[in-house]
Scaffold this motif. Sequence first.
Motif, mmCIF file in Angstrom:
data_model
loop_
_atom_site.group_PDB
_atom_site.id
_atom_site.type_symbol
_atom_site.label_atom_id
_atom_site.label_comp_id
_atom_site.label_asym_id
_atom_site.label_seq_id
_atom_site.Cartn_x
_atom_site.Cartn_y
_atom_site.Cartn_z
ATOM 1 N N GLY A 79 0.796 -1.121 0.103
ATOM 2 C CA GLY A 79 -0.021 -0.019 -0.067
ATOM 3 C C GLY A 79 0.821 1.109 -0.031
ATOM 4 N N TYR A 80 1.899 1.256 0.457
ATOM 5 C CA TYR A 80 3.110 2.207 0.199
ATOM 6 C C TYR A 80 3.318 2.840 -1.091
ATOM 7 C CZ TYR A 80 3.197 1.692 5.369
ATOM 8 O OH TYR A 80 2.959 1.583 6.746
ATOM 9 N N VAL A 81 3.409 1.983 -1.937
ATOM 10 C CA VAL A 81 4.007 2.164 -3.214
ATOM 11 C C VAL A 81 3.001 3.112 -4.301
ATOM 12 C CG1 VAL A 81 4.637 1.284 -5.496
ATOM 13 C CG2 VAL A 81 5.381 0.061 -3.552
ATOM 14 N N PRO A 82 1.485 2.976 -4.220
ATOM 15 C CA PRO A 82 0.708 3.827 -4.644
ATOM 16 C C PRO A 82 0.834 5.235 -4.035
ATOM 17 C CG PRO A 82 -0.393 1.854 -4.350
ATOM 18 C CD PRO A 82 0.784 1.443 -3.847
ATOM 19 N N PHE A 85 3.614 6.927 -5.281
ATOM 20 C CA PHE A 85 3.418 7.693 -6.659
ATOM 21 C C PHE A 85 2.704 8.684 -6.667
ATOM 22 C CE2 PHE A 85 3.290 2.841 -8.456
ATOM 23 C CZ PHE A 85 4.878 2.938 -8.774
ATOM 24 N N ILE A 86 1.837 8.804 -5.971
ATOM 25 C CA ILE A 86 0.997 10.181 -5.587
ATOM 26 C C ILE A 86 1.771 11.259 -5.203
ATOM 27 C CG2 ILE A 86 -0.998 11.085 -4.365
ATOM 28 C CD1 ILE A 86 -2.422 8.334 -4.595
ATOM 29 N N GLY A 125 -3.280 6.522 -7.753
ATOM 30 C CA GLY A 125 -4.825 6.447 -7.161
ATOM 31 C C GLY A 125 -5.649 5.298 -7.716
ATOM 32 N N GLY A 126 -5.301 4.748 -8.959
ATOM 33 C CA GLY A 126 -5.956 3.662 -9.313
ATOM 34 C C GLY A 126 -5.317 2.567 -8.624
ATOM 35 N N ILE A 132 -7.824 -1.575 -2.424
ATOM 36 C CA ILE A 132 -8.882 -1.708 -1.571
ATOM 37 C C ILE A 132 -10.130 -2.656 -2.043
ATOM 38 C CG2 ILE A 132 -10.638 -0.196 -0.450
ATOM 39 C CD1 ILE A 132 -8.447 2.000 -0.347
ATOM 40 N N ALA A 133 -10.287 -2.465 -3.197
ATOM 41 C CA ALA A 133 -11.334 -3.169 -3.809
ATOM 42 C C ALA A 133 -11.175 -4.581 -3.601
ATOM 43 C CB ALA A 133 -11.794 -2.743 -5.379
#
Length: 138
Positions: A79-82, A85-86, A125-126, A132-133
């Motif tokens: 979860g830290y990678v996205p 990116f943001i 974000g994607g 999460i989905a």
Amino acid sequence: MIQQKGFMYICPQCNQPVPKPVERKCPRGHLLYDRHLLGSTQERSFGASFFNALIACVVIFLATATALALLKKPGSSAGYVPVAFIVAGILILFRGLKWKRQGGAVARLVPRATGMAVACILAGGGLFALGIALNLIR
């Protein structure tokens, strides 16, 4: 050095175009590289920068996820990678806005910075929403 047709290097320190770089340096010896763009300061279009950055983000995420899966820690740090990116996208966007205000030759780097920023924010974000989905990020 092979240079794409129509794309020119721009020295961010001198704020000058560099038609014939020597060893990725301008005539005054400055590197034609910007750490916020994570690459050379070569003029590129929004679309080319967007797709190159998007592909790089997805490859980095898949490599990280694969490494974590091989280490038997699939949900620990993915979860830290996205989020990274943001954050990178926001920093690149601010760099592009600075160049736009500065004007001169570096203003020609704004489409490249904007394309990279949008791709990083969109990929982050994607991938975060997908995690999460799929209930991979808790």
